[in-house]
Structures are given as C-alpha cells and as structure tokens.
Write a protein that holds these residues in place. Sequence first.
Motif, PDB file in Angstrom:
ATOM      1  N   ALA A  89       8.155  12.329   2.573  1.00 26.31           N
ATOM      2  CA  ALA A  89       6.753  12.341   2.604  1.00 26.31           C
ATOM      3  C   ALA A  89       6.169  11.349   2.715  1.00 26.31           C
ATOM      4  O   ALA A  89       6.536  11.270   0.930  1.00 26.31           O
ATOM      5  CB  ALA A  89       6.873  13.630   2.604  1.00 26.31           C
ATOM      6  N   ILE A  90       4.740  11.254   2.586  1.00 30.87           N
ATOM      7  CA  ILE A  90       4.105  10.413   2.225  1.00 30.87           C
ATOM      8  C   ILE A  90       2.989  10.894   1.627  1.00 30.87           C
ATOM      9  O   ILE A  90       2.231  11.730   2.077  1.00 30.87           O
ATOM     10  CB  ILE A  90       3.520   9.786   3.099  1.00 30.87           C
ATOM     11  N   GLN A  91       3.211  11.061   0.068  1.00 33.59           N
ATOM     12  CA  GLN A  91       2.404  11.591  -0.673  1.00 33.59           C
ATOM     13  C   GLN A  91       0.819  11.056  -0.975  1.00 33.59           C
ATOM     14  O   GLN A  91       0.382  11.406  -1.055  1.00 33.59           O
ATOM     15  CB  GLN A  91       2.742  11.401  -2.192  1.00 33.59           C
ATOM     16  N   ASN A  92       0.656  10.122  -1.066  1.00 29.19           N
ATOM     17  CA  ASN A  92      -0.392   9.159  -0.891  1.00 29.19           C
ATOM     18  C   ASN A  92      -0.283   7.302  -1.107  1.00 29.19           C
ATOM     19  O   ASN A  92       0.509   7.170  -1.292  1.00 29.19           O
ATOM     20  CB  ASN A  92      -1.152   9.310  -2.236  1.00 29.19           C
ATOM     21  N   VAL A  93      -1.653   6.956  -0.636  1.00 28.91           N
ATOM     22  CA  VAL A  93      -1.744   5.602  -0.779  1.00 28.91           C
ATOM     23  C   VAL A  93      -2.890   5.188  -1.265  1.00 28.91           C
ATOM     24  O   VAL A  93      -3.938   5.926  -0.973  1.00 28.91           O
ATOM     25  CB  VAL A  93      -1.959   5.610   1.319  1.00 28.91           C
ATOM     26  N   ASP A  94      -2.764   4.142  -2.145  1.00 33.37           N
ATOM     27  CA  ASP A  94      -4.126   3.606  -2.952  1.00 33.37           C
ATOM     28  C   ASP A  94      -3.959   1.973  -2.481  1.00 33.37           C
ATOM     29  O   ASP A  94      -2.647   1.553  -2.147  1.00 33.37           O
ATOM     30  CB  ASP A  94      -4.107   4.200  -4.186  1.00 33.37           C
ATOM     31  N   VAL A 126      -5.693   8.914   1.616  1.00 40.11           N
ATOM     32  CA  VAL A 126      -5.655   7.381   1.785  1.00 40.11           C
ATOM     33  C   VAL A 126      -6.453   6.761   1.021  1.00 40.11           C
ATOM     34  O   VAL A 126      -8.112   7.489   1.531  1.00 40.11           O
ATOM     35  CB  VAL A 126      -5.387   7.337   3.218  1.00 40.11           C
ATOM     36  N   ASN A 127      -6.258   6.469   0.264  1.00 40.63           N
ATOM     37  CA  ASN A 127      -7.641   5.981  -0.802  1.00 40.63           C
ATOM     38  C   ASN A 127      -7.869   4.408  -0.327  1.00 40.63           C
ATOM     39  O   ASN A 127      -6.583   3.441  -0.109  1.00 40.63           O
ATOM     40  CB  ASN A 127      -7.665   6.206  -1.755  1.00 40.63           C
ATOM     41  N   VAL A 128      -8.972   3.847  -0.122  1.00 39.72           N
ATOM     42  CA  VAL A 128      -9.170   2.144   0.481  1.00 39.72           C
ATOM     43  C   VAL A 128     -10.197   1.970  -0.869  1.00 39.72           C
ATOM     44  O   VAL A 128     -11.653   2.446  -0.862  1.00 39.72           O
ATOM     45  CB  VAL A 128      -9.682   2.229   1.395  1.00 39.72           C
ATOM     46  N   LYS A 129      -9.930   1.121  -1.685  1.00 40.57           N
ATOM     47  CA  LYS A 129     -11.127   0.775  -2.442  1.00 40.57           C
ATOM     48  C   LYS A 129     -11.441  -0.905  -1.892  1.00 40.57           C
ATOM     49  O   LYS A 129     -10.861  -2.050  -1.794  1.00 40.57           O
ATOM     50  CB  LYS A 129     -11.061   0.691  -3.755  1.00 40.57           C
ATOM     51  N   ALA A 130     -12.763  -1.802  -2.307  1.00 42.28           N
ATOM     52  CA  ALA A 130     -12.982  -2.687  -2.023  1.00 42.28           C
ATOM     53  C   ALA A 130     -13.248  -3.887  -3.508  1.00 42.28           C
ATOM     54  O   ALA A 130     -14.261  -3.118  -4.236  1.00 42.28           O
ATOM     55  CB  ALA A 130     -13.734  -3.332  -0.893  1.00 42.28           C
ATOM     56  N   THR A 131     -12.598  -4.728  -3.348  1.00 40.92           N
ATOM     57  CA  THR A 131     -13.401  -5.698  -4.637  1.00 40.92           C
ATOM     58  C   THR A 131     -14.059  -7.335  -3.993  1.00 40.92           C
ATOM     59  O   THR A 131     -13.604  -7.731  -2.788  1.00 40.92           O
ATOM     60  CB  THR A 131     -13.145  -5.964  -5.996  1.00 40.92           C
ATOM     61  N   THR A 132     -14.787  -7.935  -4.728  1.00 39.97           N
ATOM     62  CA  THR A 132     -15.110  -9.734  -5.070  1.00 39.97           C
ATOM     63  C   THR A 132     -13.939 -10.119  -6.097  1.00 39.97           C
ATOM     64  O   THR A 132     -13.455  -9.508  -6.880  1.00 39.97           O
ATOM     65  CB  THR A 132     -16.455  -9.684  -4.912  1.00 39.97           C
ATOM     66  N   SER A 133     -14.496 -10.858  -5.515  1.00 40.23           N
ATOM     67  CA  SER A 133     -13.254 -11.960  -7.139  1.00 40.23           C
ATOM     68  C   SER A 133     -14.108 -13.301  -8.071  1.00 40.23           C
ATOM     69  O   SER A 133     -13.967 -13.504  -8.349  1.00 40.23           O
ATOM     70  CB  SER A 133     -12.432 -13.241  -6.318  1.00 40.23           C
ATOM     71  N   GLU A 134     -15.890 -12.655  -8.014  1.00 40.02           N
ATOM     72  CA  GLU A 134     -16.893 -12.895  -8.554  1.00 40.02           C
ATOM     73  C   GLU A 134     -16.725 -14.637  -7.701  1.00 40.02           C
ATOM     74  O   GLU A 134     -17.491 -15.147  -8.615  1.00 40.02           O
ATOM     75  CB  GLU A 134     -16.752 -12.693  -9.329  1.00 40.02           C
TER      76      GLU A 134
END
Length: 157
Positions: A89-94, A126-134
């Motif tokens: 079972a899939i518990q979570n995705v980050d 299901v969490n999705v985050k976004a960042t840059t590499s400055e």
Amino acid sequence: MRVGIGYDVHRLGENRKLRLGGVTIPYELGLIGHSDADVLTHAICDAMLGAAGLGDIGQHFPDTDAAYAGIDSLILLSKVKALISADYAIQNVDSTVIMQRPKLAPYIPAMRQRLAETLGISSNRVNVKATTSEGLGFIGEGKATAAEAIVCLTELK
Ligand code: MG
C-alpha cells in the motif's frame, strides 16, 4: 514499512510541451525526452520501484522501446502502481521539482490531484514542492529541470 528515493533530470528545449506531474504548464520551453519527459512523474516512478526493490524506470520502460515514444508518463506511473499493488500500500509520496522558471506554485494542486488519482490515494498523501537553484548551474541557467521524490510503502502481507 519500505522507503524509496527517485531522482531525474531532463533538458529543456523548444517545440516541446512542459509536463510536470501530469499537468501541461504554459511555457516557451518544454522537457526533452523519449516519453513526454515528465521529470516529476519519473522521479516518483523510481521512488516507488526503489521502495519495492524492483529496479528502476529504465529497466521497466526502456527509452529504446518505440512503445514508450511520447507516452504520457502517468501511464508509466499507473504501470508501476500495478507492479506493486498486490504486495504494497502506498502511504505517502513527497517530491521536489527544481526549476528556475516558470513559477510552479499555481499548478501544484493540479499535479497533486492527477498524481494521487493515478496512484489511487488521496491528494493529501501526495506532496509536491518547487524550488529554484538560485540561478546557479544548469538548472539555474534554465537548461534543465530536476526532480526528486521519496515514497513510503507498507507491506500488505
Ligand atoms: Mg526521465
């Protein structure tokens, strides 16, 4: 409990759609690859395969196989889910997308929803985050996009 990590990079180029997490994002460049080059979905596929001890996305869906040319990567993710769903079972995705431009925040809710629907779990898992590499390196210069993911599975038997 089992965890897996995934990491992927695709180049950005002209005359390609930008697809991330199964969502098409308006932008002048898109990701280049054999499939739709959805780097986020690929990282999640690899994290799921990793958690289940099933190798990696390249072994299951080789980029030399014409069957996967231009394919929607959510189809690949659904195939990965099918591979593991009898045992886990899939518990979570980050996950994190690393991209200089465009701003991804407006599209993240739709990505979470599409990924969660494909995985058959609720979008709060299901969490999705976004960042840059400055502005630094190949990502900062707008030449490529990277993504990383982690997945937690639990054994059903
Ligand atoms: Mg890839």
